[in-house]
Design a protein around this motif. Structure first.
Motif, PDB file in Angstrom:
ATOM      1  N   GLU A  89       1.668   3.861  -3.149  1.00 11.47           N
ATOM      2  CA  GLU A  89       1.373   5.264  -2.871  1.00 11.47           C
ATOM      3  C   GLU A  89       2.585   6.151  -3.160  1.00 11.47           C
ATOM      4  O   GLU A  89       2.461   7.262  -3.661  1.00 11.47           O
ATOM      5  N   LYS A 102      -5.957   0.536   0.947  1.00  4.51           N
ATOM      6  CA  LYS A 102      -5.583   1.934   1.136  1.00  4.51           C
ATOM      7  C   LYS A 102      -6.765   2.744   1.672  1.00  4.51           C
ATOM      8  O   LYS A 102      -6.627   3.517   2.637  1.00  4.51           O
ATOM      9  N   VAL A 108       0.839  -1.203   0.000  1.00  8.24           N
ATOM     10  CA  VAL A 108       0.000   0.000   0.000  1.00  8.24           C
ATOM     11  C   VAL A 108       0.872   1.250   0.000  1.00  8.24           C
ATOM     12  O   VAL A 108       0.688   2.167  -0.810  1.00  8.24           O
ATOM     13  N   ASP A 109       1.838   1.299   0.906  1.00  8.97           N
ATOM     14  CA  ASP A 109       2.747   2.447   0.967  1.00  8.97           C
ATOM     15  C   ASP A 109       3.639   2.509  -0.271  1.00  8.97           C
ATOM     16  O   ASP A 109       3.935   3.586  -0.793  1.00  8.97           O
TER      17      ASP A 109
END
Length: 394
Positions: A305, A339, A301-302
């Motif tokens: 992103e 997210k 997710v990070d």
């Protein structure tokens, strides 16, 4: 070294506050941001504004209290720093390095000094290293540990960044073969400010050169009452925040060789915080809901992103079991859902924390406040003005 307890707390607080000081007013282009955007403001990325703080902690005998204070107050520091902004309204990046000195179990050849952690923005790793510290009697050479940190760490040459050392201890500052004046002179040449925290009587710290060690670089000298302990206040919101933290962990999607290990570290540091006190676990959960808690090296997710990875390039072996055999579009949909779930949970934690802080402010007695926190804040804000930092909600 009895004051370890408060020294660490101070160091950590200083740390947080310090971070709030370094500011690059005109961010350089083509710099990849390391920190993830804040949940409430997902489009605001960190620029090249970086605060580098080296914590040098005395781990000789009787400093267990200081170490415990550091473990507990790390999250106070991080949470304070999440409100920091540079003059150009960007969020700065925080990196912390950790050294221990004065411990008999360390190498005498190295002057009883050890680098526990190089500069890192990984909050779980910082917590892990703090929890690894133990105490044992030894020789405390302040000049030598300052000089070692200056040589070993990459402080960089960006004049806009804030670079600080916080050294804590309670033995004379001039012990050891290396003259501390030479060490702090080297620090000044690297644009590194040395702040000293003496655990004991203020005048005793002055008489043993702790104040002079700070003043030579324009740093702050602080003395603390090592018998004063921080009192945590329980609130009606703590249990809910801790439950939300469990849900927050469920939004992390590990990948690659280190994925499972780092996910286990996340869980272990949650447990370490809870073992200390429920209030510490709550503060850690609040930190995890902020932009400073970034895990792009192991969380998909990070990583997505931050544009650190293209999921179409991932090999099957690097995917978690729930994503094996899935198409690229299916993986992206899964990550997007996680997210959105994470942002909602982080927002709930932050909203509850506002109520929690208001409750604490209303019920906290003056004598329950740590004197070190106020002293650190004043010192850091003073230095922060030189780097164009401000704090929200103040």
């Amino acid at each position: 070294m009895k004051n370890l307890h408060q020294i660490i707390g101070i160091g950590l607080l200083a740390l947080t506050m310090t971070t709030a000081c370094g500011c690059e007013v005109k961010p350089k282009k083509n710099i990849s941001p390391i920190l993830v955007a804040e949940a409430i403001d997902p489009d605001k990325k960190a620029s090249n504004n970086t605060v580098k703080i080296a914590l040098l902690l005395d781990t000789s005998n009787s400093m267990d209290g200081l170490i415990n204070q550091a473990k507990a107050q790390l999250w106070d520091i991080v949470n304070k720093f999440t409100h920091a902004k540079c003059g150009n309204e960007t969020r700065p990046k925080l990196e912390i390095a950790l050294y221990q000195y004065g411990n008999d179990e360390l190498s005498s050849r190295e002057g009883y000094i050890q680098q526990v952690l190089d500069f890192s923005g990984d909050l779980d790793e910082i917590s892990e290293k703090l929890f690894s510290l133990t105490t044992n009697g030894g020789e405390e050479f302040c000049g030598a540990v300052i000089q070692t940190s200056l040589k070993q760490l990459d402080w960089g040459k960006n004049p806009d960044n804030l670079k600080m050392i916080f050294i804590a201890g309670n033995e004379p500052f001039d012990q050891g073969k290396l003259n501390y004046k030479d060490a702090v002179t080297n620090a000044k040449e690297k644009d590194v400010v040395v702040n000293t925290i003496f655990c004991g009587n203020y005048q005793q710290g002055v008489n043993t050169d702790w104040k002079n060690g700070a003043q030579l670089t324009g740093g702050e000298y602080m003395a603390i009452d090592h018998n004063r302990r921080v009192v945590h206040i329980d609130t009606p919101y703590d249990e809910i925040i801790i439950k939300l933290n469990g849900k927050l962990n469920g939004t992390y999607v590990s990948y690659g060789a280190m994925g499972q290990r780092k996910m286990a570290m996340q869980s272990t540091q949650d447990a370490n915080a809870m073992e200390m006190e429920e209030a510490v676990a709550v503060k850690r959960a609040v930190s995890k809901s902020s932009s400073l808690y970034s895990n792009a090296t192991w969380d998909l997710v990070d990583a997505v992103e931050d544009d650190e990875i293209d999921v179409s390039t991932l090999e099957e072996k690097d995917l978690p079991k729930e994503l094996k055999g899935k198409s690229t579009s299916e993986i992206n949909s899964y990550i997007d859902a996680k997210k959105k779930e994470r942002i909602q949970i982080q927002k709930e934690i932050q909203e509850l924390n506002k109520k929690r802080e208001a409750y604490i402010a209303k019920n906290q007695k003056e004598e329950s406040k740590g004197e070190l926190e106020g002293a650190m804040l004043r010192a850091i804000k003073k230095q922060a003005e030189k780097k164009n930092y401000t704090w929200e909600n103040e």
